[in-house]
Design a protein around this motif. Structure first.
Motif, PDB file in Angstrom:
ATOM      1  N   LEU A   5     -47.406-121.905 -44.685  1.00  0.00           N
ATOM      2  CA  LEU A   5     -47.447-123.349 -44.888  1.00  0.00           C
ATOM      3  C   LEU A   5     -47.550-123.576 -46.388  1.00  0.00           C
ATOM      4  CD1 LEU A   5     -47.708-126.176 -43.492  1.00  0.00           C
ATOM      5  CD2 LEU A   5     -50.179-125.926 -43.802  1.00  0.00           C
ATOM      6  N   VAL A   6     -46.518-124.195 -46.953  1.00  0.00           N
ATOM      7  CA  VAL A   6     -46.382-124.265 -48.401  1.00  0.00           C
ATOM      8  C   VAL A   6     -46.445-125.711 -48.858  1.00  0.00           C
ATOM      9  CG1 VAL A   6     -44.785-123.802 -50.318  1.00  0.00           C
ATOM     10  CG2 VAL A   6     -45.046-122.130 -48.469  1.00  0.00           C
ATOM     11  N   LYS A   7     -47.213-125.963 -49.869  1.00  0.00           N
ATOM     12  CA  LYS A   7     -47.358-127.301 -50.436  1.00  0.00           C
ATOM     13  C   LYS A   7     -46.042-127.704 -51.088  1.00  0.00           C
ATOM     14  CE  LYS A   7     -50.485-130.604 -51.450  1.00  0.00           C
ATOM     15  NZ  LYS A   7     -49.550-131.718 -51.627  1.00  0.00           N
ATOM     16  N   ARG A   8     -45.581-128.902 -50.796  1.00  0.00           N
ATOM     17  CA  ARG A   8     -44.300-129.327 -51.344  1.00  0.00           C
ATOM     18  C   ARG A   8     -44.440-129.936 -52.732  1.00  0.00           C
ATOM     19  NH1 ARG A   8     -41.082-133.844 -51.722  1.00  0.00           N
ATOM     20  NH2 ARG A   8     -42.668-135.176 -50.808  1.00  0.00           N
ATOM     21  N   GLN A  24     -51.754-122.294 -45.944  1.00  0.00           N
ATOM     22  CA  GLN A  24     -52.198-121.551 -44.773  1.00  0.00           C
ATOM     23  C   GLN A  24     -51.104-120.582 -44.396  1.00  0.00           C
ATOM     24  OE1 GLN A  24     -54.862-121.180 -43.078  1.00  0.00           O
ATOM     25  NE2 GLN A  24     -56.162-122.951 -43.486  1.00  0.00           N
ATOM     26  N   ILE A  25     -51.483-119.555 -43.661  1.00  0.00           N
ATOM     27  CA  ILE A  25     -50.470-118.678 -43.105  1.00  0.00           C
ATOM     28  C   ILE A  25     -50.674-118.607 -41.602  1.00  0.00           C
ATOM     29  CG2 ILE A  25     -50.348-117.324 -45.215  1.00  0.00           C
ATOM     30  CD1 ILE A  25     -51.872-115.125 -43.655  1.00  0.00           C
ATOM     31  N   GLY A  26     -49.599-118.226 -40.923  1.00  0.00           N
ATOM     32  CA  GLY A  26     -49.684-118.105 -39.486  1.00  0.00           C
ATOM     33  C   GLY A  26     -48.787-117.000 -38.980  1.00  0.00           C
ATOM     34  N   GLN A  27     -49.152-116.481 -37.843  1.00  0.00           N
ATOM     35  CA  GLN A  27     -48.308-115.494 -37.200  1.00  0.00           C
ATOM     36  C   GLN A  27     -47.099-116.200 -36.604  1.00  0.00           C
ATOM     37  OE1 GLN A  27     -50.692-113.246 -34.532  1.00  0.00           O
ATOM     38  NE2 GLN A  27     -49.309-111.520 -34.421  1.00  0.00           N
ATOM     39  N   ASP A  28     -46.012-115.475 -36.387  1.00  0.00           N
ATOM     40  CA  ASP A  28     -44.821-116.121 -35.843  1.00  0.00           C
ATOM     41  C   ASP A  28     -45.163-116.819 -34.529  1.00  0.00           C
ATOM     42  OD1 ASP A  28     -43.135-113.414 -34.099  1.00  0.00           O
ATOM     43  OD2 ASP A  28     -45.243-113.688 -34.569  1.00  0.00           O
ATOM     44  N   GLY A  29     -44.561-117.977 -34.390  1.00  0.00           N
ATOM     45  CA  GLY A  29     -44.834-118.767 -33.197  1.00  0.00           C
ATOM     46  C   GLY A  29     -46.042-119.662 -33.323  1.00  0.00           C
ATOM     47  N   LYS A  30     -46.666-119.683 -34.482  1.00  0.00           N
ATOM     48  CA  LYS A  30     -47.839-120.546 -34.660  1.00  0.00           C
ATOM     49  C   LYS A  30     -47.448-121.999 -34.421  1.00  0.00           C
ATOM     50  CE  LYS A  30     -51.141-122.257 -38.072  1.00  0.00           C
ATOM     51  NZ  LYS A  30     -52.341-122.193 -37.221  1.00  0.00           N
ATOM     52  N   TYR A  56     -43.719-127.406 -46.584  1.00  0.00           N
ATOM     53  CA  TYR A  56     -42.614-126.606 -46.081  1.00  0.00           C
ATOM     54  C   TYR A  56     -43.186-125.495 -45.212  1.00  0.00           C
ATOM     55  CZ  TYR A  56     -39.954-128.528 -50.106  1.00  0.00           C
ATOM     56  OH  TYR A  56     -39.346-129.338 -51.031  1.00  0.00           O
ATOM     57  N   ILE A  57     -42.351-124.995 -44.305  1.00  0.00           N
ATOM     58  CA  ILE A  57     -42.669-123.767 -43.582  1.00  0.00           C
ATOM     59  C   ILE A  57     -41.688-122.704 -44.053  1.00  0.00           C
ATOM     60  CG2 ILE A  57     -42.892-122.644 -41.335  1.00  0.00           C
ATOM     61  CD1 ILE A  57     -44.899-124.880 -41.702  1.00  0.00           C
ATOM     62  N   ILE A  58     -42.194-121.666 -44.651  1.00  0.00           N
ATOM     63  CA  ILE A  58     -41.341-120.554 -45.098  1.00  0.00           C
ATOM     64  C   ILE A  58     -41.642-119.351 -44.207  1.00  0.00           C
ATOM     65  CG2 ILE A  58     -40.816-118.952 -46.957  1.00  0.00           C
ATOM     66  CD1 ILE A  58     -41.273-121.183 -48.937  1.00  0.00           C
ATOM     67  N   ARG A  59     -40.610-118.862 -43.563  1.00  0.00           N
ATOM     68  CA  ARG A  59     -40.756-117.744 -42.627  1.00  0.00           C
ATOM     69  C   ARG A  59     -40.227-116.469 -43.274  1.00  0.00           C
ATOM     70  NH1 ARG A  59     -38.935-122.121 -39.670  1.00  0.00           N
ATOM     71  NH2 ARG A  59     -40.423-122.875 -38.123  1.00  0.00           N
TER      72      ARG A  59
ATOM     73  N   SER B  16     -53.257-128.185 -38.369  1.00  0.00           N
ATOM     74  CA  SER B  16     -53.770-127.036 -37.625  1.00  0.00           C
ATOM     75  C   SER B  16     -55.008-126.424 -38.256  1.00  0.00           C
ATOM     76  CB  SER B  16     -52.677-125.966 -37.487  1.00  0.00           C
ATOM     77  OG  SER B  16     -52.272-125.517 -38.765  1.00  0.00           O
ATOM     78  N   SER B  17     -55.426-126.923 -39.394  1.00  0.00           N
ATOM     79  CA  SER B  17     -56.637-126.429 -40.035  1.00  0.00           C
ATOM     80  C   SER B  17     -57.199-127.525 -40.929  1.00  0.00           C
ATOM     81  CB  SER B  17     -56.362-125.173 -40.873  1.00  0.00           C
ATOM     82  OG  SER B  17     -55.549-125.486 -41.984  1.00  0.00           O
ATOM     83  N   LEU B  18     -58.467-127.406 -41.200  1.00  0.00           N
ATOM     84  CA  LEU B  18     -59.096-128.364 -42.107  1.00  0.00           C
ATOM     85  C   LEU B  18     -58.498-128.232 -43.502  1.00  0.00           C
ATOM     86  CD1 LEU B  18     -61.325-130.491 -42.041  1.00  0.00           C
ATOM     87  CD2 LEU B  18     -62.953-128.704 -42.669  1.00  0.00           C
ATOM     88  N   GLY B  19     -58.207-127.005 -43.897  1.00  0.00           N
ATOM     89  CA  GLY B  19     -57.622-126.778 -45.211  1.00  0.00           C
ATOM     90  C   GLY B  19     -56.276-127.461 -45.379  1.00  0.00           C
ATOM     91  N   ALA B  20     -55.440-127.377 -44.352  1.00  0.00           N
ATOM     92  CA  ALA B  20     -54.136-128.022 -44.443  1.00  0.00           C
ATOM     93  C   ALA B  20     -54.287-129.533 -44.492  1.00  0.00           C
ATOM     94  CB  ALA B  20     -53.273-127.605 -43.253  1.00  0.00           C
ATOM     95  N   ALA B  21     -55.225-130.071 -43.706  1.00  0.00           N
ATOM     96  CA  ALA B  21     -55.428-131.520 -43.707  1.00  0.00           C
ATOM     97  C   ALA B  21     -55.841-132.001 -45.092  1.00  0.00           C
ATOM     98  CB  ALA B  21     -56.477-131.901 -42.669  1.00  0.00           C
TER      99      ALA B  21
END
Lengths: 142, 557
Positions: A5-8, A24-30, A56-59, B16-21
């Motif tokens: 999860l990337v700040k635009r 934030q980061i997430g596993q695939d399918g998050k 942005y979402i960068i995969r 999905s998280s407080l940090g992202a919000a």
């Protein structure tokens, strides 16, 4: 696969969020939140014109989850330990994609879909680790 | 400046998280807004976070972080404060929204000391596990910032202090919080340049602190007030470089600043469990915590939403004797249940939302003081005053024995039901909406069974004694049946297709208007007929198509 999860946009000078920072980061399918991912926004019935467009979402399919899970451990960029009894000085945006170095094709994808898929080589070349002051390419010896 | 509300959770939320919000400042909302983040416990597990820095809100906007009402996607409660007094009081992601951070040298919530940010955190749990980690390093707080009902646990033996502080002597608070740490070389809350009031909080160092650490420490210009707090496992007392006000606290130390403190206590004798692994912050009934706090500084509600009684308990948790004050004083979320004996004052003093249940005996005052939302049930013995003092929404039910005063003194919405023995004064004092039912024995010595309006298709059956059974209006298709004794069976208007059946005694069966297609049947007995008017059966106007089928008696002359 790892999803970032990337700040635009840039909010202000460091330590504030910079464009390209990994929030934030997430596993695939998050299941990203509807205001994090354009796809989630549209799937929840949001109008494209109303999309807040903050992220942005960068995969990166080649980034394995256990390894990149460490990217999410704090956004600590540096530590000020001049006084051990003081709280640590922290900064956000330890990891950051260099959006300004992306190709026109990559930027077009982000502009339209607010998401992008990169291979490992490209991702490591763009991904900066501020704590170590180097791109992941250099840190990983790739 | 706009009021903005966003959701945080793992399933279908805005973030999905407080940090992202919080990272959405600048795009989704701006620093001048009053932002509320409602958090959902969607899977009963903590949300993993990185260090979060709340931006400088410039003394204009605010950020409130609290649980959303109700439950998450899989039915886990969002608010740990609804767990009930019978459950261990500790960090538990299944009990409510929780945030976890594994990073070292970082705090979950950060507010730079150059900021002026009003931050409010209610009912959220935080956990850290790494060295020099902590829940809060909030140094730039604005006036009005507070923590309420927060639980934090720091599991590293080298966990860090907290900062909950304002750089400009602003008044900020912490109340009804539980902070427990395994740190052996750091205290807990620190503040600087702050007018900080900490009331009814529980601080526990589970491993003890061999160094000179404190539960609270105020910096150069700070004013620190500490009331009704528990401080166990620390080897130094709270200090302040400026003013320090302490009273009604509890400690294992031999001395403590201030007055009216409980000292030299054994933590294991005071709290249910003071170990890290099995921590339980509830006060023991046999200890020194109950009844030794000050009412002056104690918040009305404790960490679980229980109303503190006249002799409150030191710490975040209020120990109430069985049948004490209020079983539930706050809001019962949807699909909640309260069962067992709840005596003395109120069983439920707040709102019971949809599909909630409150059963068993509720003594003395009100069983449900506030709103019973749709499809709610309240059963059991409801004593003394009002069973339901407020609104019963649609499809609500109140059953069981209701004695003494008003059974239902407010509005019963559509398809509501009140059954059982309703004694004494008014059974229903106000409006019964459409398709409502009131059945069972209504015994009144002097009062009114129904004093308000019965809407269409309403029914009232059973024994209605004494005074007025129906003093108000009975709308169309309403039914009043059963034995109606003594005074007026129906003293108000009976609208079209209304019926009054059964034994209607003494004086008026129907005292006012019976509208079209109304029926009045069964035995009508009167007393004391006069010689000129031996029968007083219906003293009213009878409109078209009204049928009167009855046997009319009089005393023999």
């Amino acid at each position: 696969m790892t999803e970032y999860l990337v700040k635009r946009t840039t909010n202000g000078p460091l330590p504030d969020w910079q464009a390209g920072d990994v929030v934030q980061i997430g596993q695939d399918g998050k299941a990203w939140g509807r205001r994090e991912s354009l796809a989630s926004w549209l799937a929840s019935g949001g109008a494209s014109a109303d999309w807040p467009g903050g992220f942005y979402i960068i995969r990166v399919p080649d980034h394995s989850w256990p390894a990149t899970n460490a990217y999410g451990e704090g956004s600590v960029s540096w530590v000020d330990i001049s006084d051990p009894d003081d709280p640590m000085l922290m900064a956000q945006g330890r990891f950051s994609f260099a959006l300004s170095e992306m190709t026109a094709q990559e930027l077009d994808a982000l502009a339209v879909y607010y998401s992008l898929t990169l291979d490992e080589t490209r991702a490591n070349a763009l991904l900066l680790d501020r704590k170590h002051g180097a791109r992941m390419t250099a840190l990983l010896g790739a | 400046m706009a009021a903005v509300t966003r959701s945080v959770g793992k399933t279908g939320r805005d973030y999905s998280s407080l940090g992202a919000a919080i990272a959405a400042y600048g795009t989704d909302f701006v620093t001048g807004d009053d932002v509320t983040l409602l958090e959902y416990n969607d899977d009963g597990g903590a949300i993993t976070e990185s260090a979060i820095t709340i931006p400088d809100l410039g003394g204009v906007g605010s950020l409130t972080i609290k649980p959303a009402p109700g439950t998450g996607a899989l039915g886990h409660p969002n608010d740990h404060r609804t767990r009930g007094a019978g459950t261990a009081l500790r960090y538990d992601p299944a009990a409510g929204v929780a945030h976890y951070m594994s990073a070292s040298f970082a705090s979950i919530i950060n507010v730079a000391n150059t900021s002026t940010s009003k931050v409010i955190i209610e009912g959220i749990q935080f956990r850290t596990t790494a060295t020099r980690s902590a829940a809060f390093t909030a140094q730039g707080l604005d006036v009005g910032s507070y923590l309420d009902g927060v639980i934090t646990v720091d599991e590293s033996s080298t966990a860090n202090n907290y900062y909950w502080s304002s750089p400009a002597n602003e008044a900020i608070e912490a109340r009804n919080c539980i902070f427990y740490t395994a740190s052996t070389d750091r205290g807990r809350m620190r503040c600087a340049y702050t007018d900080l009031t900490v009331s009814n909080c529980t601080f526990v160092a589970t491993a003890g602190s061999p160094q000179a650490c404190t539960s609270l420490e105020a910096g150069p210009a700070a004013s620190l007030s500490l009331y009704n707090c528990v401080s166990f496992g620390f080897d130094a007392v709270p200090t302040s470089a400026n003013t320090l006000s302490v009273s009604h606290c509890a400690t294992d130390l031999a001395t403590f600043p201030g007055t009216s403190n409980q000292t030299s206590l054994t933590p294991g004798d005071e709290l249910e469990n003071v170990t890290l692994a099995s921590f339980d912050g509830r006060a023991k009934s046999t200890g020194a915590l109950p009844d030794n706090a000050s009412t002056t500084y104690a918040p009305t509600l404790d960490i679980l939403g229980q109303t503190r009684d006249g002799t409150p308990t030191i710490g975040a948790y209020e120990y109430l004797t069985a049948g004490g004050a209020v079983a539930i004083a706050g809001t019962m979320a949807a699909v909640s249940a309260v069962s067992g004996a709840a005596s003395a004052a109120r069983s439920v003093a707040g709102d019971i939302v949809a599909a909630s249940t409150a059963t068993a005996s509720a003594g003395v005052a009100r069983a449900a003081y506030a709103t019973l939302a749709a499809a709610s049930d309240m059963a059991g013995s409801l004593g003394r005053s009002r069973a339901v003092a407020a609104t019963m929404a649609a499809i609500s039910t109140a059953t069981g024995a209701v004695v003494r005063s008003a059974g239902v003194s407010a509005t019963m919405a559509a398809a509501s039901t009140a059954t059982g023995a309703l004694g004494r004064s008014r059974a229903i004092a106000s409006t019964m909406a459409a398709a409502s039912t009131l059945s069972g024995a209504l015994s009144t010595f002097a009062g009114t069974a129904i004093a308000g309006t019965m809407a269409g298709v309403s029914a009232m059956s059973g024994a209605l004694s004494r005074a007025t059974s129906m003093a108000g209006q009975s709308a169309s298709s309403s039914t009043v049946s059963g034995a109606i004794i003594r005074a007026a069976g129906v003293a108000g208007d009976m609208a079209g297709t209304a019926s009054a059946v059964g034994a209607i005694g003494v004086r008026r069966a129907v005292a006012v208007v019976m509208a079209g297609v109304s029926a009045l049947s069964a035995a009508l007995s009167v007393s004391r007929p006069s010689s000129t008017q031996p029968y007083i059966t219906i003293r009213a106007r009878v409109s078209n198509r009204v049928a009167i089928i009855a046997r009319l008696f009089r005393e023999p002359s």
